[in-house]
Design a protein around this motif. Structure first.
Motif, PDB file in Angstrom:
ATOM      1  N   GLN A  60       0.862  -1.178   0.000  1.00  0.00           N
ATOM      2  CA  GLN A  60       0.000   0.000   0.000  1.00  0.00           C
ATOM      3  C   GLN A  60       0.901   1.230   0.000  1.00  0.00           C
ATOM      4  OE1 GLN A  60      -3.315  -0.040  -0.202  1.00  0.00           O
ATOM      5  NE2 GLN A  60      -3.437  -2.283  -0.116  1.00  0.00           N
ATOM      6  N   PRO A  61       0.489   2.314  -0.661  1.00  0.00           N
ATOM      7  CA  PRO A  61       1.330   3.526  -0.669  1.00  0.00           C
ATOM      8  C   PRO A  61       1.562   4.057   0.747  1.00  0.00           C
ATOM      9  CG  PRO A  61      -0.421   3.682  -2.313  1.00  0.00           C
ATOM     10  CD  PRO A  61      -0.737   2.483  -1.473  1.00  0.00           C
ATOM     11  N   LYS A  62       2.772   4.526   0.970  1.00  0.00           N
ATOM     12  CA  LYS A  62       3.142   5.145   2.242  1.00  0.00           C
ATOM     13  C   LYS A  62       3.456   6.619   2.010  1.00  0.00           C
ATOM     14  CE  LYS A  62       5.361   0.928   4.079  1.00  0.00           C
ATOM     15  NZ  LYS A  62       4.458   0.686   5.230  1.00  0.00           N
ATOM     16  N   GLY A  63       3.487   7.376   3.083  1.00  0.00           N
ATOM     17  CA  GLY A  63       3.862   8.776   3.012  1.00  0.00           C
ATOM     18  C   GLY A  63       5.363   8.952   2.868  1.00  0.00           C
ATOM     19  N   PHE A  64       5.794  10.185   2.601  1.00  0.00           N
ATOM     20  CA  PHE A  64       7.204  10.517   2.389  1.00  0.00           C
ATOM     21  C   PHE A  64       8.068  10.011   3.537  1.00  0.00           C
ATOM     22  CE2 PHE A  64      10.861  13.279   2.899  1.00  0.00           C
ATOM     23  CZ  PHE A  64      11.321  13.502   1.612  1.00  0.00           C
ATOM     24  N   GLY A  65       7.724  10.411   4.751  1.00  0.00           N
ATOM     25  CA  GLY A  65       8.543  10.046   5.895  1.00  0.00           C
ATOM     26  C   GLY A  65       8.552   8.564   6.171  1.00  0.00           C
ATOM     27  N   ALA A  66       7.390   7.922   6.056  1.00  0.00           N
ATOM     28  CA  ALA A  66       7.307   6.484   6.306  1.00  0.00           C
ATOM     29  C   ALA A  66       8.165   5.702   5.320  1.00  0.00           C
ATOM     30  CB  ALA A  66       5.852   6.023   6.226  1.00  0.00           C
ATOM     31  N   ASN A  67       8.177   6.121   4.067  1.00  0.00           N
ATOM     32  CA  ASN A  67       9.005   5.436   3.071  1.00  0.00           C
ATOM     33  C   ASN A  67      10.483   5.541   3.402  1.00  0.00           C
ATOM     34  OD1 ASN A  67       7.384   4.151   1.032  1.00  0.00           O
ATOM     35  ND2 ASN A  67       6.682   6.176   0.406  1.00  0.00           N
ATOM     36  N   HIS A  68      10.940   6.725   3.772  1.00  0.00           N
ATOM     37  CA  HIS A  68      12.369   6.888   4.053  1.00  0.00           C
ATOM     38  C   HIS A  68      12.758   6.260   5.392  1.00  0.00           C
ATOM     39  CE1 HIS A  68      13.169   9.076   0.433  1.00  0.00           C
ATOM     40  NE2 HIS A  68      12.231   9.957   0.702  1.00  0.00           N
ATOM     41  N   ASN A  69      11.867   6.278   6.364  1.00  0.00           N
ATOM     42  CA  ASN A  69      12.153   5.568   7.613  1.00  0.00           C
ATOM     43  C   ASN A  69      12.297   4.073   7.352  1.00  0.00           C
ATOM     44  OD1 ASN A  69      12.036   7.954   9.050  1.00  0.00           O
ATOM     45  ND2 ASN A  69       9.981   7.593   9.864  1.00  0.00           N
ATOM     46  N   GLN A  70      11.441   3.542   6.494  1.00  0.00           N
ATOM     47  CA  GLN A  70      11.527   2.131   6.115  1.00  0.00           C
ATOM     48  C   GLN A  70      12.865   1.831   5.430  1.00  0.00           C
ATOM     49  OE1 GLN A  70       8.218  -0.524   4.025  1.00  0.00           O
ATOM     50  NE2 GLN A  70       9.094   0.872   2.546  1.00  0.00           N
ATOM     51  N   ARG A  87      23.521  12.463   8.892  1.00  0.00           N
ATOM     52  CA  ARG A  87      24.405  11.598   9.670  1.00  0.00           C
ATOM     53  C   ARG A  87      23.497  10.522  10.276  1.00  0.00           C
ATOM     54  NH1 ARG A  87      29.496  12.612  11.608  1.00  0.00           N
ATOM     55  NH2 ARG A  87      29.276  14.852  11.219  1.00  0.00           N
ATOM     56  N   SER A  88      23.793   9.272  10.032  1.00  0.00           N
ATOM     57  CA  SER A  88      22.904   8.199  10.466  1.00  0.00           C
ATOM     58  C   SER A  88      22.681   8.215  11.974  1.00  0.00           C
ATOM     59  CB  SER A  88      23.456   6.839  10.023  1.00  0.00           C
ATOM     60  OG  SER A  88      23.463   6.741   8.608  1.00  0.00           O
ATOM     61  N   GLU A  89      23.704   8.563  12.715  1.00  0.00           N
ATOM     62  CA  GLU A  89      23.571   8.656  14.172  1.00  0.00           C
ATOM     63  C   GLU A  89      22.508   9.678  14.556  1.00  0.00           C
ATOM     64  OE1 GLU A  89      26.123  10.233  18.054  1.00  0.00           O
ATOM     65  OE2 GLU A  89      27.106  10.043  16.092  1.00  0.00           O
ATOM     66  N   ALA A  90      22.510  10.822  13.875  1.00  0.00           N
ATOM     67  CA  ALA A  90      21.534  11.869  14.180  1.00  0.00           C
ATOM     68  C   ALA A  90      20.131  11.432  13.783  1.00  0.00           C
ATOM     69  CB  ALA A  90      21.912  13.159  13.456  1.00  0.00           C
ATOM     70  N   TYR A  91      20.003  10.827  12.613  1.00  0.00           N
ATOM     71  CA  TYR A  91      18.692  10.367  12.132  1.00  0.00           C
ATOM     72  C   TYR A  91      18.099   9.357  13.107  1.00  0.00           C
ATOM     73  CZ  TYR A  91      15.254   8.981   8.536  1.00  0.00           C
ATOM     74  OH  TYR A  91      14.098   8.737   7.827  1.00  0.00           O
ATOM     75  N   ALA A  92      18.925   8.427  13.562  1.00  0.00           N
ATOM     76  CA  ALA A  92      18.444   7.411  14.494  1.00  0.00           C
ATOM     77  C   ALA A  92      18.079   8.025  15.839  1.00  0.00           C
ATOM     78  CB  ALA A  92      19.504   6.327  14.678  1.00  0.00           C
ATOM     79  N   ARG A  93      18.860   8.999  16.281  1.00  0.00           N
ATOM     80  CA  ARG A  93      18.626   9.574  17.606  1.00  0.00           C
ATOM     81  C   ARG A  93      17.278  10.270  17.694  1.00  0.00           C
ATOM     82  NH1 ARG A  93      23.575  12.616  20.350  1.00  0.00           N
ATOM     83  NH2 ARG A  93      24.419  10.537  19.896  1.00  0.00           N
ATOM     84  N   ILE A  94      16.846  10.924  16.595  1.00  0.00           N
ATOM     85  CA  ILE A  94      15.550  11.601  16.632  1.00  0.00           C
ATOM     86  C   ILE A  94      14.439  10.736  16.014  1.00  0.00           C
ATOM     87  CG2 ILE A  94      16.620  13.887  16.601  1.00  0.00           C
ATOM     88  CD1 ILE A  94      15.605  14.087  13.665  1.00  0.00           C
ATOM     89  N   ARG A  95      14.778   9.497  15.707  1.00  0.00           N
ATOM     90  CA  ARG A  95      13.830   8.511  15.174  1.00  0.00           C
ATOM     91  C   ARG A  95      13.262   8.920  13.818  1.00  0.00           C
ATOM     92  NH1 ARG A  95      10.613   6.398  20.637  1.00  0.00           N
ATOM     93  NH2 ARG A  95      12.508   5.852  21.783  1.00  0.00           N
ATOM     94  N   GLY A  96      14.086   9.564  13.032  1.00  0.00           N
ATOM     95  CA  GLY A  96      13.744   9.835  11.648  1.00  0.00           C
ATOM     96  C   GLY A  96      12.584  10.790  11.475  1.00  0.00           C
ATOM     97  N   PHE A  97      11.904  10.638  10.355  1.00  0.00           N
ATOM     98  CA  PHE A  97      10.787  11.523  10.020  1.00  0.00           C
ATOM     99  C   PHE A  97       9.569  11.214  10.887  1.00  0.00           C
ATOM    100  CE2 PHE A  97      13.185  11.715   6.005  1.00  0.00           C
ATOM    101  CZ  PHE A  97      13.190  13.084   5.775  1.00  0.00           C
ATOM    102  N   ASP A  98       8.797  12.250  11.150  1.00  0.00           N
ATOM    103  CA  ASP A  98       7.519  12.108  11.843  1.00  0.00           C
ATOM    104  C   ASP A  98       6.485  11.644  10.814  1.00  0.00           C
ATOM    105  OD1 ASP A  98       5.036  12.436  13.079  1.00  0.00           O
ATOM    106  OD2 ASP A  98       5.648  14.220  14.164  1.00  0.00           O
ATOM    107  N   GLU A  99       5.993  10.435  10.965  1.00  0.00           N
ATOM    108  CA  GLU A  99       5.126   9.835   9.953  1.00  0.00           C
ATOM    109  C   GLU A  99       3.693  10.354   9.988  1.00  0.00           C
ATOM    110  OE1 GLU A  99       5.523   5.588   9.811  1.00  0.00           O
ATOM    111  OE2 GLU A  99       7.729   5.671   9.895  1.00  0.00           O
TER     112      GLU A  99
END
Length: 252
Positions: free
Chosen positions: A71-81, A168-180
């Motif tokens: 099923q289609p996902k939103g912008f943030g959900a796709n990149h978090n995946q 920076r992957s560390e930063a992305y992980a620390r804030i849990r990526g995009f708000d879905e």
């Protein structure tokens, strides 16, 4: 001066196609031509079913990992995946309609300060010779005045659009990526705000360029316009917006 390649590929790239593989193919070719030594793999998400014909017979010097959404996902959900498949120190969110004339990944990684959580080159829009100006905090007043005479652009951007975001992957992980909770718009401002509130810096490669062959769907579809407007309302009612606005007022 050429910048030496890193000893191992430093970047995982996430690209999402919404029936856009004809746009994705030349982008992959350009990544391969200019930046293959920097790229461990590209995670290509097919958000809707589409023909593989544009990619037929292609081979690149990096791994290509595909995700086909049921099923289609939103912008943030796709990149978090896609980030769940990232094992490199850098994670690049890239629009299918970005184009390159040279490598920008190695220079960006090389200039990254220790506290840089997000990097970007300057973006050239189609038909323009100068890059997009830096953006101020996304507010109703800013939207109404940004194109009027006398509008003062910030020296450093408060946020960047989600066309080219090298995290920076560390930063992305620390804030849990995009708000879905954001489906297609607003999540780029939100993640910039939350990175800053967490102590990370947004760093711009002022001498580096990427081109944007703009696909402005919100100008053609009421559905996209609705998503845009509703996302702005979510931004302006979020705690991150108001905390970041106060932080920018104190520091700029």
């Amino acid at each position: 001066m050429a910048i030496p390649a890193t000893t191992s590929p430093a970047v995982t790239i996430s690209i999402v196609s919404h029936g856009q593989l004809e746009l994705v193919r030349p982008l992959l070719d350009q990544i391969d031509r200019f930046s293959r030594e920097q790229v461990a793999k590209v995670v290509l998400t097919l958000n809707i079913p589409e023909s593989d014909a544009p990619l037929a017979g292609a081979a690149w010097g990096f791994a290509l990992e595909r995700i086909e959404n049921a099923q289609p996902k939103g912008f943030g959900a796709n990149h978090n995946q896609a980030f769940e498949r990232c094992a490199t120190p850098w994670f690049l969110v890239l629009n299918p309609d970005i184009r390159f004339d040279a490598d920008v990944l190695a220079p960006l990684v090389a200039l990254a300060a220790p506290d840089a959580g997000l990097l970007t080159p300057r973006i050239l829009e189609s038909g323009r010779s100068e890059p997009e100006q830096h953006r101020n905090v996304l507010s109703p007043l800013e939207i109404l005045t940004r194109r009027k005479p006398g509008y003062v652009r910030p020296d450093t951007p408060a946020w960047i659009p989600g066309l080219f975001m090298l995290f920076r992957s560390e930063a992305y992980a620390r804030i849990r990526g995009f708000d879905e909770r954001y489906f297609m718009y607003g999540e780029d401002f939100d993640i910039c705000a939350r990175l800053a509130l967490a102590g990370w810096q947004l760093q711009v490669g002022e001498q580096l360029r990427a081109r944007h062959d703009a696909q402005r769907a919100s100008h053609r579809s009421m559905k996209y316009l609705y998503w845009h407007a509703s996302s702005l309302l979510k931004v302006w009612t979020s705690g991150a917006f108001w905390r970041y606005r106060r932080l920018r007022q104190k520091t700029h």
